[in-house]
Design a protein around this motif. Structure first.
Motif, PDB file in Angstrom:
ATOM      1  N   LEU A 114      28.471 112.008  18.690  1.00  0.00           N
ATOM      2  CA  LEU A 114      29.814 111.843  19.261  1.00  0.00           C
ATOM      3  C   LEU A 114      30.781 111.295  18.215  1.00  0.00           C
ATOM      4  O   LEU A 114      31.911 111.759  18.102  1.00  0.00           O
ATOM      5  CB  LEU A 114      29.765 110.906  20.470  1.00  0.00           C
ATOM      6  N   GLY A 115      30.336 110.297  17.465  1.00  0.00           N
ATOM      7  CA  GLY A 115      31.177 109.731  16.411  1.00  0.00           C
ATOM      8  C   GLY A 115      31.512 110.760  15.347  1.00  0.00           C
ATOM      9  O   GLY A 115      32.642 110.829  14.867  1.00  0.00           O
ATOM     10  N   ALA A 116      30.520 111.567  14.979  1.00  0.00           N
ATOM     11  CA  ALA A 116      30.751 112.612  13.976  1.00  0.00           C
ATOM     12  C   ALA A 116      31.755 113.643  14.489  1.00  0.00           C
ATOM     13  O   ALA A 116      32.641 114.080  13.750  1.00  0.00           O
ATOM     14  CB  ALA A 116      29.436 113.282  13.592  1.00  0.00           C
ATOM     15  N   ALA A 117      31.644 114.011  15.746  1.00  0.00           N
ATOM     16  CA  ALA A 117      32.587 114.972  16.329  1.00  0.00           C
ATOM     17  C   ALA A 117      33.998 114.388  16.346  1.00  0.00           C
ATOM     18  O   ALA A 117      34.970 115.081  16.029  1.00  0.00           O
ATOM     19  CB  ALA A 117      32.146 115.358  17.734  1.00  0.00           C
ATOM     20  N   ASP A 118      34.120 113.122  16.712  1.00  0.00           N
ATOM     21  CA  ASP A 118      35.427 112.461  16.694  1.00  0.00           C
ATOM     22  C   ASP A 118      36.014 112.452  15.287  1.00  0.00           C
ATOM     23  O   ASP A 118      37.184 112.762  15.089  1.00  0.00           O
ATOM     24  CB  ASP A 118      35.312 111.010  17.182  1.00  0.00           C
ATOM     25  N   LEU A 119      35.199 112.088  14.318  1.00  0.00           N
ATOM     26  CA  LEU A 119      35.673 112.006  12.931  1.00  0.00           C
ATOM     27  C   LEU A 119      36.041 113.363  12.355  1.00  0.00           C
ATOM     28  O   LEU A 119      36.987 113.469  11.581  1.00  0.00           O
ATOM     29  CB  LEU A 119      34.608 111.368  12.043  1.00  0.00           C
ATOM     30  N   ALA A 120      35.303 114.388  12.722  1.00  0.00           N
ATOM     31  CA  ALA A 120      35.582 115.724  12.188  1.00  0.00           C
ATOM     32  C   ALA A 120      37.006 116.147  12.505  1.00  0.00           C
ATOM     33  O   ALA A 120      37.657 116.801  11.688  1.00  0.00           O
ATOM     34  CB  ALA A 120      34.582 116.728  12.745  1.00  0.00           C
ATOM     35  N   GLY A 121      37.505 115.737  13.649  1.00  0.00           N
ATOM     36  CA  GLY A 121      38.867 116.070  14.019  1.00  0.00           C
ATOM     37  C   GLY A 121      39.911 115.206  13.348  1.00  0.00           C
ATOM     38  O   GLY A 121      41.080 115.561  13.296  1.00  0.00           O
ATOM     39  N   LEU A 122      39.506 114.066  12.814  1.00  0.00           N
ATOM     40  CA  LEU A 122      40.438 113.112  12.215  1.00  0.00           C
ATOM     41  C   LEU A 122      40.446 113.118  10.693  1.00  0.00           C
ATOM     42  O   LEU A 122      41.479 112.869  10.075  1.00  0.00           O
ATOM     43  CB  LEU A 122      40.068 111.683  12.649  1.00  0.00           C
ATOM     44  N   ALA A 123      39.289 113.354  10.106  1.00  0.00           N
ATOM     45  CA  ALA A 123      39.098 113.071   8.690  1.00  0.00           C
ATOM     46  C   ALA A 123      39.564 114.162   7.738  1.00  0.00           C
ATOM     47  O   ALA A 123      39.924 113.876   6.604  1.00  0.00           O
ATOM     48  CB  ALA A 123      37.629 112.750   8.420  1.00  0.00           C
ATOM     49  N   GLY A 124      39.509 115.408   8.146  1.00  0.00           N
ATOM     50  CA  GLY A 124      39.861 116.483   7.229  1.00  0.00           C
ATOM     51  C   GLY A 124      38.868 116.634   6.098  1.00  0.00           C
ATOM     52  O   GLY A 124      39.205 117.097   5.025  1.00  0.00           O
TER      53      GLY A 124
END
Length: 84
Positions: free
Chosen positions: A48-58
């Protein structure tokens, strides 16, 4: 995972960041790494954290297969405390 568990032992150079603060952390450390690896005591939470970050981090974001338990089971190094 819980901050208490992080302080007791975590992957070296890891950062403890609650999911609610991921956007803030990414903004503060935007150029620190080409790839971000997310891990937790629970593999589902890491995903879940990885999915959240994928949308934020670029950038490339991955969840550590097997999470913290796999790291420990492999006998890899841990560090304790609140380094970051």
């Amino acid at each position: 995972g819980a901050s208490r568990a992080f302080r007791a032992g975590h992957i070296p150079d890891a950062w403890f960041i609650p999911r609610a603060r991921l956007a803030e952390a990414v903004a503060a450390h935007a150029g620190d790494a080409a790839t971000i690896v997310v891990t937790a005591g629970d593999a589902a939470l890491a995903a879940l954290g990885a999915a959240d970050l994928a949308g934020l981090a670029g950038r490339c974001v991955r969840a550590l297969l097997g999470g913290n338990a796999a790291w420990r089971a492999a006998g890899l190094e841990l560090e304790a405390g609140e380094a970051r």
